[in-house]
Motif scaffolding. Structure first.
Motif, PDB file in Angstrom:
ATOM      1  N   HIS A  66      15.202  68.925  -1.759  1.00  0.00           N
ATOM      2  CA  HIS A  66      14.946  67.489  -1.914  1.00  0.00           C
ATOM      3  C   HIS A  66      14.322  67.187  -3.276  1.00  0.00           C
ATOM      4  CE1 HIS A  66      15.696  66.419   2.335  1.00  0.00           C
ATOM      5  NE2 HIS A  66      15.264  67.642   2.590  1.00  0.00           N
TER       6      HIS A  66
ATOM      7  N   THR B 100      16.891  67.778  -6.148  1.00  0.00           N
ATOM      8  CA  THR B 100      17.978  66.798  -6.078  1.00  0.00           C
ATOM      9  C   THR B 100      17.503  65.436  -6.558  1.00  0.00           C
ATOM     10  OG1 THR B 100      18.874  67.979  -4.177  1.00  0.00           O
ATOM     11  CG2 THR B 100      19.696  65.767  -4.566  1.00  0.00           C
ATOM     12  N   LYS B 101      16.332  65.004  -6.088  1.00  0.00           N
ATOM     13  CA  LYS B 101      15.818  63.697  -6.497  1.00  0.00           C
ATOM     14  C   LYS B 101      15.521  63.672  -7.995  1.00  0.00           C
ATOM     15  CE  LYS B 101      13.401  61.309  -3.694  1.00  0.00           C
ATOM     16  NZ  LYS B 101      12.395  60.724  -2.791  1.00  0.00           N
TER      17      LYS B 101
ATOM     18  N   ILE C 159      18.323  58.407  -3.748  1.00  0.00           N
ATOM     19  CA  ILE C 159      18.259  59.610  -2.913  1.00  0.00           C
ATOM     20  C   ILE C 159      17.473  59.301  -1.635  1.00  0.00           C
ATOM     21  CG2 ILE C 159      17.619  62.048  -2.800  1.00  0.00           C
ATOM     22  CD1 ILE C 159      19.719  61.369  -4.916  1.00  0.00           C
TER      23      ILE C 159
ATOM     24  N   SER D  80      16.104  61.152   1.976  1.00  0.00           N
ATOM     25  CA  SER D  80      15.780  62.505   2.420  1.00  0.00           C
ATOM     26  C   SER D  80      15.491  62.541   3.914  1.00  0.00           C
ATOM     27  CB  SER D  80      14.561  63.042   1.658  1.00  0.00           C
ATOM     28  OG  SER D  80      14.848  63.168   0.287  1.00  0.00           O
TER      29      SER D  80
END
Length: 982
Positions: free
Chosen positions: A731, A734-735, A745, A747
Motif C-alpha cells: 500500500h 503503491t500510493k 489510491i 486501500s
C-alpha cells in the motif's frame, strides 16, 4: 529538723578552721560530712549514698580540689560540685573548672550569704536532677523488662552471632527450635554454626556472602539439624552488624520453623504432579504404578504394592503395579503374587471390608492369622505397614499397601495425603469409565456426522448440478424469447410479441426460483456475503413499489405508503434490502385480492439501537396460529392447499429472515386467519456495525477510503486503483508511486473490506493479493466477478506462490459469464475486449470502434446455447466461429486465430480446464482473452485451476517493490487506466 531528712553536704578542706567555719555556716540546714583531703572525700562518697552537694577547697596537699572533683564527676555524675579557691591565675582556674565540671566556683575570701545561695541552688538542682533521673531510670527498667519479656516469650527465635559462627545472644524459642533446653545450653554447645546447625555447611557461607553486599536478608530458607539429629526447615530474617569502619562483624535477626509449611508445600506439589500423571496414564495399572513410586519416594518408605478385586469380585489379587527402593524384596513380591485375600481376611482384606485405612505399627507383634505374610516380611526387615482403599463412587477398586524398615512418628500424618491421592485414583477410574462411554458415543456421533456431511455434500452437488441443468435450457428460453421479441417487433407481428413476452417472463420467473434455492443453499453453508453501502431509504421504497406494481394490478390491490419526509439513509446491502421488501410485498399481493396493502416506514430506538421499521400489512387470507410456527422454515408453506392455489417454493420468507438477521435485524409477524397479516422488518440504521456487535467479530485494520462519489452521485474524473493486500508495504509504495500520476489510491487490508470498498468506489482497476488471511484472493475474485457492478473491473493478481503455472502466462482479460447469460452484460463484455484489442494494435482512436469486426470463438457443447450466442454476437459486428468441444477448438485455432474466446467449462471429451492447459502449452499461441461461461458456481479449486491462464498474475518474489510497481503500471496502461508512456 531531723538530720536524717536533711540534704547531705560534703565539705573537703585541709585546714581545720575552714572545716569548722563551713560546718557552722551549714549545719542547721544540712547533714554535714567532713573530709580533710580528697582521699577521705572519696571514701565518704563510697560509704554515704545520696550526697547531693560537695564544697571543696582547691589548694590541698597530695590531691588538689580539681583532681578530687574530676574523679567525683566520673564516678558520681549526679552530685553537684562547688570549688573554693584563692587562685589568681585565671587561665589555670578555667582549665581546672572545665576538667572537674564544677557547678560553681567561689573565690576566697567569700561572702557567707553568697556561699549559702550557691549551695542552696546546687541542692535544688540536685533534687530536680535526682527526680528526673529516677523517672528515667524507672522508664528504662520498665522498657528493659518489656523487651526482655518479648525476647523471652517471642514465638520466633531471636539471636545475634559473630562472624566466625558463635551465638552471642539467643532467646528460649531459638533453643526450642533447635532442640535445646535453654538459650544458655544452646550458646555453650554450638560453637560452629555452619557445621553444627546447617545440613549444608556451605549454606551459612552463602548467607554471609549476601550480607557482605546487602544490609539485610529476608526469608532465607535452609534445612538444619536439631540437637537429636532430626532435620527441620527454617526461614531467617537477618540484618548485618558492622563496626565503625563498616566491616561485617556479625549479624542478628529472627528464625522461624517452617517445617510444616514446607511439608504442606511438598505434599501439595506431590498431589499436583500425581494428579497430572494420573490423568495422563494410559490405564489404571499404569496410574497405580506411578502413585506407588511417587509416594514411596516422597515418604522414604521402602516398598509399595496394590491389590485389586478379582474378576469374580470375591477376593483380592496382587496388581502388576509395585515399587521397591531397596534390593532383596523380590522373594516377598513373588510370594504376594501367589496368594489372594478374601474380604475381611488378612491386611488388604480387612481394609477392603471396612473401606478405611489401617496401620500395622510393628509387624513382629502381629499374629500370623492377622498378618499372613508376617515371617516373610520380617525376613526382609519390613517393620511397619499402611494400607489405604481406593474407591470409585462407593465401590473399592484397589487397595494400596506400603511398608517401611524404619518407621517414625511422622509417618502417621501421611494418611490424609495418601487418602487424597487415593481419591484422585478413584476419580481416574470414574473418568476412564466415562471416557470409554464418551469414546463410544463420539464414534457413533462421528459416524452420524460423516453421514450427515456426505448427505450435505450430496445435496450440494445435486443442487449445483440441477442449477446447471436448469440454467442451460433457461438460457436458451430467455435468450431466444428476447431475440424473437425484437425480430417480431421489427416484422410487425404484434401477436407473437405478447406471447414471447409471456415466455420470457416465465423463464425469468423460473430463474428467480432457482436463484432462491441457490441463495438458501449459500445461507445454510454460511457462504452468502453481505456488501454494505449507504443509500436513501426513500429510493429503495420507490424502487420496490414500482417493481411490485404488476402484482398489485393482477389481484386489483391498492398499495398505500406511509413514510416520513426525508426519513434518512441506511447502511446495509441494497440488493438484499430490496430482496427482503419485494419478498414480503409479493406475498402480500399474492395472498390478497381486491384489498389494501399498507407499508409504513419509521425510525425507532430498541435496546439502545436505532432501527428502521418497515411494517407491511395486508387484508388477505391471514395465517392460522399453528401455521405461524413454520412460517420461516425453508421449503415449507403454511398450508398445502395454498401451494396448489398460490404456488411458490416456500423459500422467500425464510431467505428474507436469514438475510435480515445477517444484517443485525429481524422480522416479526402478526396474523389472524381471514383478517390479514402484518410483517415488521427491523433493520439497524447502521447494519454493518450492528452485525459485528451481534456476532462479536473483531474489526480488521483498513484505511478509510476517500469518497469516490460527489453530491450528484457521479464518479470523480480521476482514475482510481483499489489495492487489496495485507502487506502494508505494498500500500505504501503503491500510493507513493502512483499518486504522482494523478491516480486516486484506495486501500483495503482484507478481502471482505476490499469487496465492500470495490462496490463503494468502483475503481478503474484492482490490485489483489492472492494469499490473505480469513478470505483468500480467489474468494474475493469470485465475489467481484459474480456481481454485475464489479464484474468488468480489471484485476491484477499478486502472489508469492512460485508454482510454475502462476507465472507462465499473462492474459489481457479475466471475465466470467454465468448462465443464463445476460444479453446486456455479454454485449458490454464484448465491447470492452474489442476496445482493448484495437487499442493495443494502435488503431485510430477517433474511428468508431464498434465498426471494427472482432473474431470470436465460441466453445460450447450445447447447440441451442451456441446458436443463441452466435446470433447475439453477429448482431454486435462479431465474426463468430463455433466449436462443440476443446478438441475441435484447438483444431480451429491451428488454422484461424480468434481475437476472443467464449469458453464453457462443462464439455465432453476435452473440457474447459483441459482446453486452457493445452492451449497454453503451445508457445506460438499469443495471449488470447478468455471469457469463461458456466452454469455452476466456481469453487476455489476451479479458480486455482484457472488462475494461471485467465488472470494477470505477478509473483511478488520475483520483483522488488519498485519493479513490482513498474509491472503494475504496464498493465494499467494496457487497461487504459494510465496514458501510455512514450
Amino acid at each position: 529538723m531531723d538530720s536524717a531528712k536533711k540534704n547531705k553536704l560534703l565539705i573537703v578542706d585541709d585546714e581545720v578552721d575552714n572545716l569548722d567555719l563551713l560546718h557552722r555556716i551549714f549545719h542547721r540546714e544540712y547533714q554535714i560530712l567532713k573530709a580533710k583531703n580528697g582521699f577521705e572525700g572519696l571514701e565518704i562518697l563510697e560509704q554515704e549514698p545520696d550526697i547531693g552537694v560537695i564544697v571543696s577547697d582547691q589548694r590541698m596537699p597530695m590531691m588538689s580540689g580539681t583532681e578530687f572533683l574530676s574523679q567525683v564527676a566520673e564516678k558520681y555524675p549526679d552530685t553537684l560540685r562547688i570549688i573554693l579557691t584563692a587562685h589568681t591565675d585565671i587561665r589555670g582556674l578555667v582549665d581546672a573548672i572545665n576538667e572537674s565540671k564544677v557547678f560553681k566556683y567561689i573565690t576566697k575570701p567569700y561572702q557567707v550569704e553568697e556561699l549559702r545561695q550557691v549551695v542552696k541552688q546546687a541542692t535544688e538542682t540536685y533534687k530536680l536532677l535526682k527526680s528526673r533521673t529516677s523517672k528515667l531510670r524507672d522508664d528504662l527498667e520498665n522498657a528493659e523488662a518489656k523487651y526482655q519479656s518479648i525476647f523471652e516469650n517471642a514465638v520466633e527465635g531471636i539471636f545475634q552471632t559473630t562472624i566466625d559462627g558463635r551465638y552471642i545472644i539467643a532467646n528460649p524459642m531459638l533453643a526450642k527450635i533447635y532442640g535445646y533446653n535453654s538459650a544458655e545450653e544452646l550458646i555453650n554447645n554450638v560453637t560452629n554454626i555452619a557445621h553444627q546447625i546447617y545440613v549444608s555447611p556451605n549454606r551459612r557461607q552463602e548467607f554471609i556472602d549476601i550480607l557482605r553486599t546487602h544490609d539485610t536478608v529476608s526469608n532465607f530458607e535452609s534445612q538444619v539439624y536439631r540437637r537429636d539429629g532430626s532435620k527441620i526447615w527454617i526461614s531467617e530474617n537477618v540484618r548485618a552488624v558492622r563496626d565503625r569502619d563498616r566491616h561485617l562483624i556479625g549479624f542478628e535477626g529472627t528464625v522461624q520453623d517452617i517445617t510444616q509449611r514446607k511439608r504442606a508445600e511438598e505434599e501439595s506439589q506431590l498431589l499436583q504432579i500425581l494428579t497430572l500423571e494420573i490423568g495422563a496414564a494410559r490405564d489404571f495399572n499404569a496410574a497405580l504404578k506411578v502413585v506407588l513410586s511417587k509416594i514411596c519416594q516422597f515418604t522414604g518408605w521402602d516398598y509399595g504394592e496394590a491389590w485389586i478385586p478379582a474378576p469374580d469380585n470375591q477376593s483380592l489379587v496382587c496388581s502388576p503395579a509395585w515399587y521397591s527402593s531397596v534390593e532383596g524384596l523380590e522373594e516377598f513380591r513373588k510370594l504376594s503374587e501367589k496368594i489372594s485375600f478374601p474380604c475381611g481376611i488378612g491386611f488388604p482384606g480387612r481394609v477392603w471390608e471396612h473401606q478405611r485405612p489401617e496401620w500395622i505399627w510393628d509387624i513382629s507383634l502381629e499374629t500370623e492369622s492377622h498378618f499372613l505374610r508376617k515371617y516373610p516380611a520380617m525376613e526382609c526387615n519390613l517393620r511397619s505397614g499402611l494400607a489405604i482403599p481406593v474407591s470409585a463412587d462407593t465401590k473399592v477398586v484397589a487397595i494400596m499397601a506400603f511398608f517401611t524398615m524404619s518407621p517414625n512418628d511422622g509417618d502417621q500424618q501421611l494418611v490424609g495425603l495418601i487418602g487424597a491421592i487415593a481419591m484422585q485414583l478413584g476419580a481416574l477410574m470414574r473418568r476412564k469409565r466415562d471416557e470409554e462411554a464418551l469414546r463410544i458415543m463420539n464414534e457413533e456421533l462421528a459416524l452420524a456426522r460423516d453421514r450427515a456431511l456426505e448427505s450435505n455434500r450430496t445435496k450440494s452437488t445435486f443442487v449445483a448440478n440441477m442449477s446447471h441443468e436448469l440454467r442451460t435450457p433457461l438460457n436458451a428460453i430467455i435468450g431466444y424469447s428476447e431475440m424473437l421479441q425484437e425480430d417480431a417487433a421489427l416484422l410487425g407481428i404484434d401477436d407473437f410479441v405478447e406471447d414471447l413476452k409471456k415466455i420470457y417472463q416465465s423463464g425469468k420467473h423460473l430463474l428467480d426460483l432457482i436463484n432462491d434455492i441457490l441463495d438458501m443453499t449459500k445461507i445454510e453453508a454460511s457462504k452468502l456475503e453481505i456488501y454494505y453501502d449507504d443509500f436513501e431509504v426513500e429510493n429503495v421504497i420507490w424502487e420496490a413499489t414500482t417493481t411490485i406494481q404488476p402484482l398489485l394490478n393482477k389481484n386489483s390491490n391498492l398499495l398505500t405508503i406511509d413514510c416520513e419526509d426525508q426519513i434518512g439513509a441506511i447502511r446495509a446491502d441494497l440488493t438484499r434490502v430490496r430482496q427482503i421488501l419485494l419478498n414480503i410485498l409479493s406475498n402480500a399481493c399474492k395472498f390478497t385480492k381486491a384489498g389494501v396493502i399498507t407499508m409504513k416506514i419509521s425510525r425507532q430506538f430498541l435496546e439502545q439501537e436505532e432501527y428502521f421499521c418497515f411494517t407491511i400489512s395486508d387484508t388477505g387470507i391471514g395465517i392460522s396460529p399453528e401455521n405461524l410456527q413454520k412460517l420461516f422454515h425453508p421449503f415449507s408453506q403454511v398450508d398445502s392447499s395454498t401451494t396448489r392455489q398460490y404456488g411458490g417454493t416456500g423459500l422467500g420468507l425464510a431467505i428474507s429472515q436469514r438475510l435480515c438477521q445477517m444484517m443485525g435485524g429481524e422480522i416479526i409477524v402478526q396474523s389472524e386467519l381471514g383478517t390479514g397479516s402484518q410483517f415488521t422488518i427491523y433493520l439497524p440504521v447502521n447494519c454493518e456495525i450492528a452485525a459485528k456487535k451481534s456476532s462479536n467479530l473483531k474489526s480488521q485494520l483498513s484505511i478509510d477510503p476517500q469518497s469516490p462519489i460527489n453530491g450528484d452521485n457521479e464518479k470523480i474524473a480521476a482514475p482510481s486503483i483499489l489495492v487489496i493486500d495485507d502487506d502494508p508495504m505494498v500500500h505504501q509504495y503503491t500510493k507513493a508511486h502512483l499518486q504522482h500520476h494523478g491516480i486516486v489510491i484506495h486501500s483495503a487490508f482484507s478481502g471482505k473490506d476490499g469487496i465492500n470498498l470495490a462496490h463503494e468506489v468502483l475503481p478503474s482497476a484492482i490490485v489483489l493479493d492472492v494469499q490473505m488471511p480469513s478470505m483468500s484472493g480467489w474468494e474475493v475474485l469470485k465475489e467481484l466477478k459474480s456481481q454485475l457492478l464489479t464484474s468488468s473491473i480489471p484485476i491484477i493478481l499478486l502472489t508469492i506462490n512460485e508454482d510454475h503455472q502462476y507465472g507462465s502466462y499473462e492474459i489481457g482479460a479475466n471475465d466470467y459469464l454465468f448462465k443464463p447469460i445476460d444479453r446486456d452484460r455479454l454485449i458490454l463484455t464484448i465491447e470492452k475486449y474489442r476496445s482493448i484489442y484495437f487499442n493495443l494494435i494502435d488503431k485510430i482512436q477517433e474511428y468508431n470502434i464498434h465498426n471494427l469486426p472482432l473474431s470470436v470463438l465460441i466453445i460450447e457443447d450445447d447447440i441451442p446455447v451456441r446458436s443463441m450466442l452466435k446470433r447475439m454476437l453477429e448482431k454486435e459486428n462479431c465474426i463468430v466461429f463455433e466449436a462443440q468441444d476443446g478438441q475441435e477448438a484447438l483444431e480451429h485455432i491451428n488454422t484461424s486465430m480468434p481475437q476472443l474466446i467464449l469458453l464453457d467449462l462443462m464439455m465432453p471429451n476435452i473440457d474447459g480446464f483441459e482446453f486452457i492447459h493445452l492451449l497454453r502449452l503451445r508457445y506460438n499461441t499469443p495471449s488470447i482473452p478468455i471469457i469463461i461461461i458456466t452454469a455452476r458456481d466456481l469453487t476455489d479449486t476451479d479458480y486455482n485451476r484457472l488462475s494461471g491462464s485467465v488472470q494477470k498474475i505477478l509473483q511478488k518474489t520475483n520483483f522488488s517493490y519498485g519493479q513490482l510497481l513498474e509491472e503494475i503500471m504496464v498493465r494499467l496502461e494496457k487497461f487504459g487506466v494510465l496514458t501510455a508512456r512514450k
